[in-house]
Design a protein around this motif. Sequence first.
Motif, short mmCIF file in Angstrom:
data_model
loop_
_atom_site.label_atom_id
_atom_site.label_comp_id
_atom_site.label_asym_id
_atom_site.label_seq_id
_atom_site.Cartn_x
_atom_site.Cartn_y
_atom_site.Cartn_z
N ALA A 294 0.84 -1.21 0.00
CA ALA A 294 0.00 0.00 0.00
C ALA A 294 0.87 1.25 0.00
N GLN A 295 1.96 1.21 0.76
CA GLN A 295 2.93 2.31 0.74
C GLN A 295 3.47 2.53 -0.67
N TYR A 296 3.81 1.43 -1.33
CA TYR A 296 4.38 1.50 -2.68
C TYR A 296 3.38 2.11 -3.66
N MET A 297 2.11 1.73 -3.55
CA MET A 297 1.08 2.30 -4.43
C MET A 297 0.94 3.81 -4.17
N ALA A 298 1.04 4.20 -2.90
CA ALA A 298 0.96 5.62 -2.56
C ALA A 298 2.18 6.36 -3.09
N LYS A 299 3.34 5.74 -2.98
CA LYS A 299 4.57 6.35 -3.47
C LYS A 299 4.50 6.56 -4.98
N LEU A 300 4.05 5.54 -5.74
CA LEU A 300 3.95 5.66 -7.19
C LEU A 300 2.92 6.71 -7.59
N SER A 301 1.84 6.80 -6.82
CA SER A 301 0.82 7.81 -7.13
C SER A 301 1.37 9.22 -6.91
N ASP A 311 14.50 9.18 -5.90
CA ASP A 311 15.18 9.63 -4.68
C ASP A 311 14.45 10.79 -4.03
N GLU A 312 13.76 11.58 -4.82
CA GLU A 312 13.03 12.73 -4.28
C GLU A 312 11.78 12.30 -3.53
N ILE A 334 3.84 19.95 -2.88
CA ILE A 334 4.65 18.96 -2.17
C ILE A 334 6.02 19.59 -1.91
N LYS A 335 6.42 19.58 -0.66
CA LYS A 335 7.71 20.17 -0.29
C LYS A 335 8.66 19.05 0.16
N GLY A 336 9.84 19.07 -0.43
CA GLY A 336 10.81 18.04 -0.08
C GLY A 336 12.22 18.52 -0.32
N ARG A 337 13.10 17.59 -0.65
CA ARG A 337 14.50 17.94 -0.89
C ARG A 337 14.99 17.21 -2.12
N THR A 338 16.03 17.73 -2.70
CA THR A 338 16.71 17.05 -3.79
C THR A 338 18.21 17.17 -3.57
N SER A 342 23.72 19.33 -6.67
CA SER A 342 23.98 20.30 -5.60
C SER A 342 25.12 19.83 -4.71
N HIS A 343 26.10 19.15 -5.33
CA HIS A 343 27.32 18.72 -4.64
C HIS A 343 27.01 17.84 -3.43
N GLY A 344 25.95 17.05 -3.53
CA GLY A 344 25.61 16.12 -2.45
C GLY A 344 24.91 16.75 -1.28
N LEU A 345 24.71 18.06 -1.32
CA LEU A 345 24.05 18.74 -0.21
C LEU A 345 22.55 18.80 -0.47
N ALA A 346 21.79 18.48 0.56
CA ALA A 346 20.34 18.51 0.42
C ALA A 346 19.85 19.94 0.32
N THR A 347 19.05 20.21 -0.70
CA THR A 347 18.48 21.54 -0.88
C THR A 347 16.96 21.41 -0.97
N GLN A 348 16.28 22.43 -0.53
CA GLN A 348 14.82 22.41 -0.54
C GLN A 348 14.28 22.43 -1.97
N ALA A 349 13.20 21.73 -2.17
CA ALA A 349 12.55 21.70 -3.48
C ALA A 349 11.06 21.53 -3.25
N GLN A 350 10.28 21.93 -4.22
CA GLN A 350 8.83 21.75 -4.13
C GLN A 350 8.25 21.47 -5.50
N TRP A 351 7.14 20.78 -5.50
CA TRP A 351 6.47 20.37 -6.73
C TRP A 351 4.98 20.63 -6.58
N VAL A 352 4.33 20.83 -7.72
CA VAL A 352 2.88 20.99 -7.72
C VAL A 352 2.27 19.62 -8.01
N THR A 353 1.13 19.33 -7.41
CA THR A 353 0.43 18.08 -7.65
C THR A 353 -1.06 18.34 -7.73
N ASN A 354 -1.85 17.30 -7.85
CA ASN A 354 -3.31 17.44 -7.86
C ASN A 354 -3.89 16.67 -6.68
#
Length: 663
Positions: A294-301, A311-312, A334-338, A342-354
Amino acid sequence: MNTLFQAKLSLPADAFAPEDFIDNLGQRPHESFVVSRDKAGNPKSFYDDLVWDFSAYDPDGRQKKLHFQFWGKGAATSRQKEIVAEIRYVFFCLIWRRTGAPLSIGTLGNYLSVLTALAHYSDSLKSNATSSLVDHTQLSQFITGHCSGWMAETLFSLLTLLERLDSEVLGFKVVAPSRLSDLKEKNKSYRELLQQHPPMPTRIYSEFIAGLEHELAEWKMVSKNILAAVDQCTKDPRAGRNPQVQRMIEKTRKLEHRKFPNLADLLDACSVSYFKARAKKIDVRTMSAIVGQAQYMAKLSAQTFSGMRDDEVNTLPYHCLQKTVSGGRSHQLIKGRTTKFSHGLATQAQWVTNQNGADAIKVAREIADVIYGFHGVAPEASPERDRGLPLFVSVGYLGFVGTALTSDDGDFVPGRMGHRELPDSCLASIEDGDLIELEHIDPHRAWRGEDKFKLGSKWNFTSHQTRRSLALYAQRSGLVSLPSLRRQLKHLTDEMSLYYARGSSFARNFIGTHKDHFGLEWQEAQSESSGLSYLLNVLMSDDTLFGGHGNWVQQRLKKPDSSLLLDRSVTLKRFKNGEMAYKETILGGCTNIGACDRVAVQWLHTACVTDNCKNLVGNMTKLDLTIKAQENMLERLDKASVEYRTELQDLQALINVRKREAN
């Protein structure tokens, strides 16, 4: 002395071979030489034909026609006739004159694709095809400027075969492939390109999305009960286990005897059916797999409806979903990191979804709540925390299978979901129409020759395909004709047009300096999507077109020199360079590069058709559908209203155009 040559073809057991060739002093075959026969053994194609029908020789019974015509529509010039005679003889030598193993129909089709591309190039230089195979400089220029990676690799194989032929029989000596360093470089690049992921064909993509929605809908029906059972089973190691296991645990851990219900007693009828439908045994170990799936289905969605990379999405924090209101409309972010670029350093990123993406994240949260709850952690109490509490936290922390994972200084890790199998509801079998779509997207790749794209086999899914498919299809280009996929992506298309469009203030905030943000891929796919839509809906359309640009195209296609108009690479390059544009409209399409001064006035754009706008690509089928829809709407309006009179004028304008174009 005459020599007999048989066709070196890989033929099905019941197929009738073509005519044997008798070499008589180096002569070429006569024009009525039989190059193929049908399933009954009758002659099907002759040497002088522009199309050799090898359908009876295809092992899967598919239609397989080999086309020598390379100049598009219309009659051939004298030079083009000479060129086609050259490549036809080269092709003949590959089958009859060559020594070695038989060639498959698919391989021959690939070689002919290269030869016709070379013929087109030679024609543009006003030279013959053989000079391009003999002249090192000319062939290098063809490889560098007109050869895709797949074509370069096929050309290398073709040159290797031709080099082994007697130059007196062939009539010329080809450039040795070993001399072409640029060809080797193309081969290397192409091998790397093969590792990239194709978009999913629209039908398969639509069924994949529908499958995800179905799986999550079924999970939601049982999630409350199953997660409650998970919670019960984490509170005591005996809960949910069968009586024998309970007694063993009591003995091992020296616990006081106490009777606990087994898992079947904790589950309701609906949940039991859920396990059985997936052929899962009802025990605690299997329940862990059920929750992980169920987690995997949520992740793919979440991935499918946002364009995130693996990785994101895997590293999304628990508090990643944000709802915002702008212009009176609600938007899901959706707010996360990528970590890429970025030289291996985590930086903030965000995406739009529905809403689909937001719902998937909520499903993952409910699962995470149970896992964190077992460890006494309440993510909701720390909304500012964005590290150490992953959304897709590993089910290994439940301890139902093997040794339980333990938290390291209060930080948790996400689960590994990269190798899970998709349920059958998400994966369709490949049909011929799916392969045709892929061939339209990249005609230089031998899709039918690759094992993972075999007709009838299940689609070979990789999660990156969701990103590529979304970028290509979530546009307003008209490339997607499937109604179900249009509905599935409509809201997401609107959101991405708002947040990722070039020049948008939102795009600057979302994409920023991220060199691999999905928004950039979406922007880059716009020209490709529009160009492909233009090729399919305008240049290759069987419908009657009207309007300024539509009439111009139909007139140009009737001319002998229409090959340049139909040149896919030239057309897509013009779209990429911003020299051409194409947007779908209710009546067909619009090729206006800049802003349109008519769109904002009326949704139906009747001024485009009444004024015969130069950018209009009207489609007669769509015009008829629009007239019918307008008539149906008028039936529901008050005939005394201003709205009725306005809409009636629009209808009359469309009818007048229909009459005008019919004459």
